[in-house]
Write an enzyme that holds these catalytic residues in place. Structure first.
Site, mmCIF file in Angstrom:
data_model
loop_
_atom_site.group_PDB
_atom_site.id
_atom_site.type_symbol
_atom_site.label_atom_id
_atom_site.label_comp_id
_atom_site.label_asym_id
_atom_site.label_seq_id
_atom_site.Cartn_x
_atom_site.Cartn_y
_atom_site.Cartn_z
ATOM 1 N N LEU A 18 0.810 -1.211 0.000
ATOM 2 C CA LEU A 18 0.000 0.000 0.000
ATOM 3 C C LEU A 18 0.846 1.264 0.000
ATOM 4 O O LEU A 18 0.598 2.185 0.761
ATOM 5 C CB LEU A 18 -0.939 0.036 1.213
ATOM 6 C CG LEU A 18 -2.026 -1.035 1.286
ATOM 7 C CD1 LEU A 18 -2.831 -0.871 2.555
ATOM 8 C CD2 LEU A 18 -2.939 -0.942 0.072
ATOM 9 N N CYS A 19 1.880 1.259 -0.817
ATOM 10 C CA CYS A 19 2.657 2.491 -0.904
ATOM 11 C C CYS A 19 2.911 2.824 -2.368
ATOM 12 O O CYS A 19 3.998 3.210 -2.759
ATOM 13 C CB CYS A 19 3.943 2.394 -0.120
ATOM 14 S SG CYS A 19 4.841 0.892 -0.377
ATOM 15 N N GLY A 20 1.890 2.625 -3.181
ATOM 16 C CA GLY A 20 1.999 3.026 -4.575
ATOM 17 C C GLY A 20 3.031 2.195 -5.331
ATOM 18 O O GLY A 20 3.256 1.037 -5.005
#
Lengths: 290, 135
Positions: free
Chosen positions: A87-89
């Protein structure tokens, strides 16, 4: 058109998602501030160290310290710095792209669970994997670095390179391969550092005194330096991670808000259509009975 | 001609001031620096660093690192450094005891962990020595 109940259900779930992403954004934002301040606090230190190395460099003959010796590169040693959580691109994906570009034989050491998983999946030669906490301490990084330096000195690997997301600003993090060992020539290394930190040029060119002597100071300074340098890279990677996560979560939140607007409109339309339908039916019924 | 002294640790710039003279503990013994010193790069040992400014002397505890002197600048690069006023005697003592106990407790400890604990004990000892010197 979907029934009002279905739309209501979707609205509820989107609302939940928005709440979660909003919370994650806030958490990442506060962590990012901390990580950035740590990265900045280490700067004068790194700068001063570069200055010292610069002062030392012209006064010692190169290639007498094992960390300075350039060997024929048979096996590259790669330290892959990734995050533990997703979930950090595109942060990790960009790093993996760099890894897949490596075609020559290489051995890997991973920091962060995502990197470990990726290397295992692509069946690459992983020597060890480590995890570091969010508030990364110097001692946590020391272990993987010293492990790699040992392998380098033993000859298992011929280079030490770090693949990490460099923190440029909150919006931009670039995936980079940064060679660390061998420190081919100290001068190269120093100019490289100066570009990074913008240190002051050492002006005094009088003869310099070394205690105990130049080689001893170099022998003490270099390993210390490698540790510190890689630590700084990991700190930068942490700052990148939190920034990337914050931005990714903000986008997710904004998307959820937009979707929510669309769904609400659709819901209202459906509801109004239902009401109109009912009125029509009632009107029709009263017509036919009268 | 005043000297400028900077003491930098990874966490922060601990000290930055113009001073009259400074005595730095090095691996080969203490070394006093006055303005106009010949350029020098030396290894700093665990010990107390004495700063003299306007007739008063301040004390700092430093752990190992490096020091660079050129003409009117003294810059110290240390793993840890703390001014005398900031040393919390009780906290340091407690930390030292904890570290010592850990050292005793485990025989086959990870050498790095061992080294870390040992340096902590030494740094604690230095801090206590600096704090208690006046009594």
């Amino acid at each position: 058109m979907a029934s009002t109940r279905d739309i209501r259900r979707r609205i509820k779930s989107v609302k939940n998602t928005r709440q979660i992403t909003k919370a994650m954004e806030l958490v990442a934002a506060s962590k990012m501030k901390k990580a950035q301040s740590v990265a900045l606090a280490g700067r004068p230190y790194a700068q001063l160290m570069a200055d010292m190395l610069a002062a030392l460099a012209p006064r010692v003959s190169e290639a007498q310290h094992p960390l300075l010796v350039q060997r024929e590169v048979k096996v590259r040693g790669i330290l892959l710095v990734t995050t533990d959580k997703g979930l950090c691109g595109p942060l990790n994906a960009n790093l993996f792209k760099l890894v897949t570009e490596i075609k020559t034989p290489a051995k890997y050491v991973a920091i962060g669970r995502k990197g470990t998983q990726f290397l295992a999946r692509t069946k690459r030669d992983v020597l060890a994997d480590f995890t570091v906490s969010d508030r990364v301490g110097f001692n946590e990084v020391k272990a993987p670095v010293e492990f790699m330096v040992k392998l380098f000195l033993e000859g298992t690997i011929d280079t030490v390179e770090v693949i990490y997301p460099r923190f440029k600003n909150t919006l931009i993090q670039e995936a980079l391969v940064r060679p660390v060992l061998p420190l081919t020539t100290v001068k190269d290394f120093v100019s490289h550092l100066r570009a990074d930190y913008g240190g002051v040029q050492f002006k005094d060119d009088r003869d310099m005194l070394f205690e105990p002597d130049a080689d001893a100071v170099l022998a003490a300074l270099l390993p210390f330096y490698v540790n510190r340098y890689i630590y700084q890279l990991v700190v930068s990677a942490k700052a990148s991670e939190q920034s990337a996560r914050m931005v990714a979560m903000k986008t997710a939140k904004d998307n959820a808000t937009k979707l929510l607007g669309d769904l609400t409109l659709e819901y209202n339309k459906a509801r109004q259509a239902g009401i109109t339908q009912e009125i029509l039916e009632i009107a029709a019924a009263s017509f036919s009975s009268s | 001609m005043p000297l400028t002294l900077e003491i930098v640790t990874p966490e922060a710039k601990v000290y930055s001031d113009t001073i009259d003279s400074v005595v730095i503990p090095t691996v080969e013994g203490e070394i006093g620096i006055l303005p106009g010193h010949i350029p020098l790069l030396t290894q700093v040992a665990f010990g107390e660093l004495r700063v003299t400014k306007g007739g008063t002397t301040h004390f700092l505890a430093v752990s190992g690192g490096f020091a660079q002197v050129d003409d009117l600048n003294v810059r110290v690069l240390a793993e840890h450094a703390i001014t005398e006023e900031k040393i919390d005697e009780n906290a340091v003592e407690a930390a030292m005891k904890r570290a010592e106990q850990e050292l005793k407790a485990s025989k086959d400890m990870d050498p790095q962990q061992y080294e870390h604990l040992q340096s902590m004990v030494r740094y604690s000892g230095v801090q206590l020595a600096v704090k208690r010197r006046k009594r």
